[in-house]
Write an enzyme that holds these catalytic residues in place. Structure first.
Site, PDB file in Angstrom:
ATOM      1  N   PRO A 109       0.852  -1.189   0.000  1.00 33.87           N
ATOM      2  CA  PRO A 109       0.000   0.000   0.000  1.00 33.87           C
ATOM      3  C   PRO A 109       0.886   1.237   0.000  1.00 33.87           C
ATOM      4  CG  PRO A 109      -0.012  -1.064   2.173  1.00 33.87           C
ATOM      5  CD  PRO A 109       0.799  -1.933   1.269  1.00 33.87           C
ATOM      6  N   CYS A 118       2.731   2.944   9.737  1.00 33.80           N
ATOM      7  CA  CYS A 118       3.009   4.302   9.243  1.00 33.80           C
ATOM      8  C   CYS A 118       3.555   5.176  10.367  1.00 33.80           C
ATOM      9  CB  CYS A 118       1.737   4.924   8.662  1.00 33.80           C
ATOM     10  SG  CYS A 118       2.065   6.580   8.019  1.00 33.80           S
TER      11      CYS A 118
HETATM   12  C1  LIG Z   1       4.925   7.032  -1.337  1.00 26.95           C
HETATM   13  C2  LIG Z   1       4.734   5.976  -0.282  1.00 26.95           C
HETATM   14  C3  LIG Z   1       3.517   5.896   0.379  1.00 26.95           C
HETATM   15  C4  LIG Z   1       3.322   4.899   1.351  1.00 26.95           C
HETATM   16  N1  LIG Z   1       2.080   4.756   1.924  1.00 26.95           N
HETATM   17  C5  LIG Z   1       1.837   3.694   2.740  1.00 26.95           C
HETATM   18  C6  LIG Z   1       0.513   3.399   3.183  1.00 26.95           C
HETATM   19  O1  LIG Z   1      -0.467   4.055   2.827  1.00 26.95           O
HETATM   20  N2  LIG Z   1       0.352   2.322   4.011  1.00 26.95           N
HETATM   21  C7  LIG Z   1       1.412   1.530   4.413  1.00 26.95           C
HETATM   22  O2  LIG Z   1       1.212   0.561   5.152  1.00 26.95           O
HETATM   23  N3  LIG Z   1       2.665   1.802   3.988  1.00 26.95           N
HETATM   24  C8  LIG Z   1       2.887   2.831   3.153  1.00 26.95           C
HETATM   25  N4  LIG Z   1       4.139   3.032   2.640  1.00 26.95           N
HETATM   26  C9  LIG Z   1       5.224   2.096   3.016  1.00 26.95           C
HETATM   27  C10 LIG Z   1       5.291   0.946   2.014  1.00 26.95           C
HETATM   28  O3  LIG Z   1       4.101   0.188   2.056  1.00 26.95           O
HETATM   29  C11 LIG Z   1       6.491   0.027   2.322  1.00 26.95           C
HETATM   30  O4  LIG Z   1       6.326  -0.493   3.608  1.00 26.95           O
HETATM   31  C12 LIG Z   1       7.814   0.776   2.250  1.00 26.95           C
HETATM   32  O5  LIG Z   1       7.899   1.584   1.087  1.00 26.95           O
HETATM   33  C13 LIG Z   1       8.996  -0.195   2.282  1.00 26.95           C
HETATM   34  O6  LIG Z   1       8.976  -1.042   1.151  1.00 26.95           O
HETATM   35  P1  LIG Z   1       9.968  -0.801  -0.106  1.00 26.95           P
HETATM   36  O7  LIG Z   1      11.361  -0.713   0.448  1.00 26.95           O
HETATM   37  O8  LIG Z   1       9.762  -1.996  -0.990  1.00 26.95           O
HETATM   38  O9  LIG Z   1       9.554   0.486  -0.747  1.00 26.95           O
HETATM   39  C14 LIG Z   1       4.373   4.013   1.690  1.00 26.95           C
HETATM   40  C15 LIG Z   1       5.591   4.110   1.002  1.00 26.95           C
HETATM   41  C16 LIG Z   1       5.773   5.073   0.021  1.00 26.95           C
HETATM   42  C17 LIG Z   1       7.083   5.125  -0.721  1.00 26.95           C
END
Ligand SMILES: Cc1cc2nc3c(=O)[nH]c(=O)nc-3n(C[C@H](O)[C@H](O)[C@H](O)COP(=O)(O)O)c2cc1C
Length: 348
Positions: free
Chosen positions: A18, A101
């Site tokens: 998400p 978050c």
């Molecule tokens: C732009 C953005 C918005 C995000 N919004 C949410 C969210 O709404 N809910 C959530 O659980 N995590 C949110 N995250 C965190 C991501 O779900 C994820 O946990 C985080 O980016 C780490 O994963 P990655 O290293 O693959 O990017 C967000 C991340 C990004 C970059």
């Protein structure tokens, strides 16, 4: 709650995280054109937006986006239960609670990562959600927060929430630092501790434990899947979305070939025209921005991105995607990634 009351979530080896402002319905439709099986999530939706806002704006989706989880944010059991039921009635496959978050605004609202401080509270919230719906309720959390970041703290959190009937946890393998770091810094500065997630999987073999954080490539997905049930991909999904063209055959045993990028562009062109322009709901750039990374790393990819960025806001025309694609060779546009030979047998 007896074991028979529990709804078992399905195991999805790969999901897209998400992401607020990113995983909207347009991006999800786009991603679904690339991978039929990857599990998708909405952006986090706060209970207040559903109960007091323009609910339909946040909850509507295209049937092709399935399988799809609705991620909720909130700290009130009654509201979360009500929103879970509304989500189920909309047709979502699952309801997920955000316990990861770290933003100041979210912390001030007493939800997101700060809930890791109070596992009993998360158990109360998820129990209420579970009793309101017949679809699975799942949790996305961090490995901890300062002061509660030892492996035994995470163990206690999972054990407590598991008793409320949660059977799948997606764990971002970093602690969340509350106050002092922006959400973006909170995705980079705290070090990744995959071993903490692996240890949870070993301690709770009956639970589905997915790992999230820093996974960007197919080999990295394979590596993490050796010790956990699923990988959740965040930023790499919008930076390099065509990565997912290989996911179906490698991790879901899909036999059909993935779509070429030309086919994906054709689908998106039709989507923008019918679903946005002709229906008068939204602006073309709301959906076109999902496509920006489609040619990441390919010759002509930067020029494609520039043309789209320059024109999608104020100079849109029905053939914009086609014109931008003129920057790419037919071999890039029509290439179909071969299904990889070394697919992991246990995921096929
Ligand atoms: C732009 C953005 C918005 C995000 N919004 C949410 C969210 O709404 N809910 C959530 O659980 N995590 C949110 N995250 C965190 C991501 O779900 C994820 O946990 C985080 O980016 C780490 O994963 P990655 O290293 O693959 O990017 C967000 C991340 C990004 C970059």
């Amino acid at each position: 709650m007896s074991e028979t009351d529990l709804k078992s979530p399905k195991r999805y080896p790969v999901s897209v995280a998400p992401m607020m402002d990113w995983t909207d319905r347009h991006f999800r439709y786009f991603l679904r054109s690339i991978s039929k099986h990857t599990f998708l999530y909405t952006e986090m939706v706060h209970t207040g937006a559903i109960l007091r806002g323009d609910r339909h704006r946040f909850l509507r989706f295209h049937p092709e986006e399935f399988p799809l989880s609705l991620q909720l944010g909130g700290d009130d059991a009654v509201s979360l239960a009500e929103c879970s039921k509304i989500g189920e009635d909309y047709g979502y496959s699952e309801i997920n609670l955000n316990v990861g978050c770290p933003s100041d605004r979210v912390r001030e609202g007493n939800f997101g990562a700060c809930l890791m401080q109070t596992p009993e509270k998360v158990a109360e919230l998820t129990a209420a959600m579970n009793s309101a719906v017949s679809v699975p309720v799942t949790v996305k959390c961090r490995i901890g927060i300062p002061g509660k970041d030892r492996p035994e703290d995470l163990y206690r959190f999972i054990e407590c929430v598991r008793q409320a009937g949660v059977r799948r946890f997606t764990i971002h393998a970093r602690i969340a630092i509350l106050g002092g770091l922006s959400p973006a810094q909170n995705r980079e500065i705290p070090p990744l501790r995959y071993e903490d997630v692996e240890s949870i999987k070993r301690s709770f073999p009956d639970l589905l434990i997915e790992v999230n954080g820093g996974i960007k490539t197919i080999p990295e997905m394979r590596e993490r899947l050796k010790t956990t049930d699923g990988v959740m991909i965040g930023r790499a999904a919008y930076e390099t979305p065509y990565l997912f063209s290989k996911v179906d055959s490698i991790f879901f045993g899909e036999k059909d070939s993935p779509k070429s990028r030309r086919e994906i562009l054709d689908r998106m062109e039709e989507y923008v025209e019918t679903r946005i322009v002709q229906s008068g709901t939204g602006k073309p750039h709301h959906a076109l921005r999902a496509v920006l990374g489609l040619f990441h790393g390919e010759p002509g990819g930067k020029r494609f991105r520039r043309i789209l960025t320059e024109r999608m806001y104020s100079d849109y025309s029905a053939n914009l995607l086609r014109e931008a694609a003129n920057e790419l060779s037919a071999s890039v546009l029509d290439a179909i990634p071969s299904s990889e030979e070394n697919a992991l047998p246990s995921f096929v």
